[in-house]
Design a protein around this motif. Structure first.
Motif, short mmCIF file in Angstrom:
data_model
loop_
_atom_site.label_atom_id
_atom_site.label_comp_id
_atom_site.label_asym_id
_atom_site.label_seq_id
_atom_site.Cartn_x
_atom_site.Cartn_y
_atom_site.Cartn_z
N LYS A 32 3.63 -9.83 -3.57
CA LYS A 32 2.62 -10.90 -3.61
C LYS A 32 1.18 -10.40 -3.54
O LYS A 32 0.25 -11.18 -3.73
N LYS A 33 0.98 -9.12 -3.25
CA LYS A 33 -0.39 -8.64 -3.06
C LYS A 33 -0.71 -7.47 -3.98
O LYS A 33 -1.30 -6.46 -3.57
N GLU A 34 -0.32 -7.61 -5.25
CA GLU A 34 -0.54 -6.54 -6.22
C GLU A 34 -2.02 -6.22 -6.41
O GLU A 34 -2.37 -5.10 -6.78
N LYS A 35 -2.89 -7.19 -6.18
CA LYS A 35 -4.32 -6.97 -6.36
C LYS A 35 -4.85 -5.90 -5.41
O LYS A 35 -5.89 -5.29 -5.69
N LEU A 36 -4.13 -5.66 -4.31
CA LEU A 36 -4.57 -4.66 -3.34
C LEU A 36 -4.28 -3.24 -3.81
O LEU A 36 -4.92 -2.30 -3.35
N PHE A 37 -3.30 -3.08 -4.70
CA PHE A 37 -2.93 -1.72 -5.11
C PHE A 37 -2.81 -1.58 -6.63
O PHE A 37 -1.90 -0.93 -7.14
N ILE A 38 -3.77 -2.17 -7.33
CA ILE A 38 -3.80 -2.06 -8.79
C ILE A 38 -3.90 -0.61 -9.23
O ILE A 38 -3.33 -0.19 -10.24
N LYS A 39 -4.63 0.19 -8.46
CA LYS A 39 -4.82 1.60 -8.80
C LYS A 39 -3.48 2.34 -8.89
O LYS A 39 -3.24 3.11 -9.82
N ILE A 40 -2.59 2.09 -7.92
CA ILE A 40 -1.27 2.74 -7.93
C ILE A 40 -0.43 2.24 -9.09
O ILE A 40 0.33 3.00 -9.70
N LEU A 41 -0.56 0.96 -9.42
CA LEU A 41 0.24 0.38 -10.50
C LEU A 41 -0.07 1.01 -11.86
O LEU A 41 0.74 0.93 -12.78
N SER A 42 -1.24 1.62 -12.00
CA SER A 42 -1.55 2.28 -13.26
C SER A 42 -0.83 3.62 -13.38
O SER A 42 -0.81 4.22 -14.44
N TYR A 43 -0.22 4.08 -12.27
CA TYR A 43 0.54 5.33 -12.28
C TYR A 43 2.03 5.12 -12.03
O TYR A 43 2.86 5.92 -12.45
N ASP A 44 2.38 4.08 -11.30
CA ASP A 44 3.76 3.89 -10.86
C ASP A 44 4.10 2.39 -10.93
O ASP A 44 3.41 1.57 -10.31
N ASN A 45 5.18 2.04 -11.65
CA ASN A 45 5.56 0.62 -11.74
C ASN A 45 6.34 0.14 -10.50
O ASN A 45 6.69 -1.03 -10.38
N LEU A 46 6.63 1.07 -9.59
CA LEU A 46 7.23 0.77 -8.29
C LEU A 46 8.66 0.21 -8.38
O LEU A 46 9.16 -0.36 -7.41
N LYS A 47 9.32 0.38 -9.51
CA LYS A 47 10.69 -0.12 -9.65
C LYS A 47 11.62 0.52 -8.63
O LYS A 47 12.55 -0.12 -8.14
N TRP A 48 11.39 1.79 -8.31
CA TRP A 48 12.26 2.49 -7.37
C TRP A 48 12.15 1.89 -5.96
O TRP A 48 13.14 1.85 -5.22
N ILE A 49 10.96 1.38 -5.61
CA ILE A 49 10.80 0.74 -4.30
C ILE A 49 11.48 -0.63 -4.30
O ILE A 49 12.10 -1.04 -3.30
N TYR A 50 11.39 -1.35 -5.42
CA TYR A 50 12.10 -2.62 -5.52
C TYR A 50 13.62 -2.40 -5.41
O TYR A 50 14.33 -3.21 -4.81
N THR A 51 14.10 -1.30 -5.99
CA THR A 51 15.53 -0.97 -5.87
C THR A 51 15.90 -0.73 -4.41
O THR A 51 16.96 -1.17 -3.95
N PHE A 52 15.02 -0.06 -3.68
CA PHE A 52 15.27 0.16 -2.25
C PHE A 52 15.38 -1.16 -1.50
O PHE A 52 16.24 -1.31 -0.62
N PHE A 53 14.53 -2.12 -1.83
CA PHE A 53 14.59 -3.42 -1.16
C PHE A 53 15.92 -4.12 -1.44
O PHE A 53 16.50 -4.75 -0.55
N LYS A 54 16.40 -4.02 -2.68
CA LYS A 54 17.68 -4.64 -3.02
C LYS A 54 18.82 -4.01 -2.22
O LYS A 54 19.66 -4.71 -1.65
#
Length: 378
Positions: A161-183
Motif C-alpha cells: 500500500k505504500k509503494e510511493k515510499l520506495f519508488i527508487k527500489i522499484l526501478s531496480y527490483d519488482n519485489l516479487k520474491w518478497i511477495y512470494t515470502f509473504f505467501k
C-alpha cells in the motif's frame, strides 16, 4: 530411524547450516549492509531455536530442572527482524517505525517472567509441574503468534500500500520474491495456528508431532529468504553501479519534454519516438508501456503503435526489446562488467525477470546471453 529421530537430525543439521551461513555472511562483502544484517539475525534465531529444540529433545538437561525448563522463545523475534529487514531493503527506515525498540524490551520481559515461573517451581516436588509448564508455554506462544501476525500484516501493508515510499527500489527490483515470502509466510502461520490448536485441544499435554511440519517449513522458508536476500542485494548493487556508470536517467515527468507539433508527418514522429527512447533510455524501465511513450511524444497510443509498426514491422514490445537487447549485448561484451552476473545485466537492460531476459535474448539473437558472452571470449 523413526520419525522423531529423523526430525531431530533435521534440527541439528539445519542449526549447524544456519550458524555457518551467519558466519560466512557476516564476513562477506555485503554482510555489513543493514538489510543483510537483519536477515542474518533472522537466520541466527531460527538456528538457535532449532539447536535448542534438538538439545531438549535429546534430554541433555533432564537432570537439571532449571535448564530443562528454560526455553528461550526465539520465535517471538522472527517477524520483527523480518520487518526491520524489509524497511532497510526498501530504504524507508527513516520514515518507518523502529519496532525493535518495543519488541526487544517485551522479549526480555517474557524471558524474565519465564525464569521467575521456573524458579518458583524449581523446589516443588509435584507431578503437575510439567503440565503447568506446557500450559504456560502455550499461552506465551499464543501471545507471540498474535504479535507476529500483527507485525506480519503491518509489513505486508507497507509493501503493498505504500509503494510511493520506495519508488527508487522499484526501478531496480519488482519485489516479487518478497511477495512470494509473504505467501509462504501465511502458510507457515496457518501451520502454527494448527499446532497450537492441537496443543490446546489435548489440554496442553505435549504433542510434539504437531510442530514437525511447522518447524520444517519455518526453517526452509527462513533459509530461503536468506539466500534470496543475498542474491537480490548483489543484483541491486550491481544494477545501481551499472546505472551510475552508464549515466542512465530515470523516466521523467512528461510535462518536462518539448511537445512535437501534432501535425508533423509520420517520419518526423517516428524519429521523435526513436530519439526520445534513446536519449532518455526509457527502455531500461520494465514498466514502460505504449501509453507512457505516447504521452512523451504527444500522440495517442494507437497512433504510436501504428507508426512503430509502419517503420519497423514490429509491435511495441518487440520494438522496445530491441533496444534492451542491444544494451545487454553491449554490457555483456564490455570487459569492465565481465564479473557482473548476467541476471543483473539483463534486469538493468530493462527486462523484468531473468527468464524473460533469456527467452527474449535468444529470440532476437538465436543464442542465450551466456552463450553470447562465451562466444566473445573465444
Amino acid at each position: 530411524m523413526n520419525t522423531e529421530e529423523i526430525f531431530n537430525l533435521f534440527l541439528l543439521i539445519s542449526a549447524l547450516h544456519g550458524f555457518l551461513f551467519c558466519f560466512v555472511i557476516l564476513f562477506s562483502k555485503n554482510g555489513r549492509e543493514k538489510s543483510m544484517l537483519f536477515i542474518n539475525l533472522l537466520v541466527l534465531i531460527i538456528s538457535l531455536n532449532n539447536m535448542q529444540s534438538w538439545i531438549l529433545a535429546k534430554n541433555f538437561f533432564i537432570e537439571y530442572f532449571f535448564l530443562d525448563y528454560i526455553h528461550i522463545p526465539w520465535h517471538f523475534l522472527i517477524a520483527p527482524f523480518f520487518y526491520m529487514f524489509l524497511i532497510h531493503y526498501l530504504e524507508i527506515e527513516k520514515r518507518s517505525k523502529n519496532l525493535l525498540k518495543i519488541i526487544l524490551p517485551v522479549f526480555v520481559l517474557i524471558i524474565t517472567i519465564r525464569i521467575g515461573f521456573v524458579s518458583f517451581f524449581s523446589d516443588k516436588n509435584t507431578t503437575d509441574v510439567a503440565y503447568l509448564f506446557e500450559k504456560y508455554t502455550s499461552f506465551e506462544e499464543i501471545f507471540s503468534l498474535i504479535v507476529s501476525l500483527i507485525i506480519f500484516g503491518y509489513s505486508f501493508k507497507i509493501l503493498s500500500k505504500k509503494e510511493k515510499l520506495f519508488i527508487k527500489i522499484l526501478s531496480y527490483d519488482n519485489l516479487k520474491w518478497i511477495y512470494t515470502f509473504f505467501k509462504l509466510g501465511l502458510l507457515t502461520y496457518i501451520f502454527w495456528i494448527i499446532a497450537l490448536a492441537i496443543t490446546v485441544a489435548l489440554d496442553f499435554k505435549e504433542f510434539i508431532y504437531s510442530y514437525y511440519p511447522l518447524r520444517v517449513l519455518t526453517t526452509v522458508l527462513i533459509y530461503w529468504i536468506g539466500y534470496q536476500a543475498l542474491l537480490q542485494l548483489r543484483l541491486l548493487k550491481e544494477r545501481k553501479d551499472l546505472r551510475k556508470q552508464l549515466n542512465f536517467a530515470p523516466i521523467t515527468d512528461a510535462n518536462n519534454i518539448i511537445k512535437e507539433e501534432k501535425d508533423a508527418d509520420k517520419k518526423i514522429v517516428f524519429d521523435k519516438i526513436q530519439s526520445t527512447i534513446q536519449e532518455k533510455k526509457l527502455f531500461i524501465e520494465p514498466k514502460l508501456n505504449a501509453e507512457f511513450l505516447a504521452n512523451e511524444v504527444d500522440i495517442s497510443s494507437t497512433k504510436l503503435s501504428t507508426i512503430i509498426k509502419l517503420f519497423t514491422d514490429k509491435n511495441f514490445n518487440d520494438y522496445i526489446n530491441e533496444f534492451r537487447i542491444d544494451l545487454a549485448k553491449e554490457l555483456l561484451a564490455h570487459p569492465e562488467y565481465k564479473n557482473y552476473t548476467i541476471t543483473s545485466i539483463g534486469l538493468e537492460s530493462g527486462f523484468n525477470s531473468k527468464s524473460t531476459f533469456y527467452s527474449t535474448f535468444k529470440k532476437h539473437t538465436g543464442v542465450t546471453p551466456a552463450q553470447y558472452q562465451k562466444s566473445l571470449n573465444r
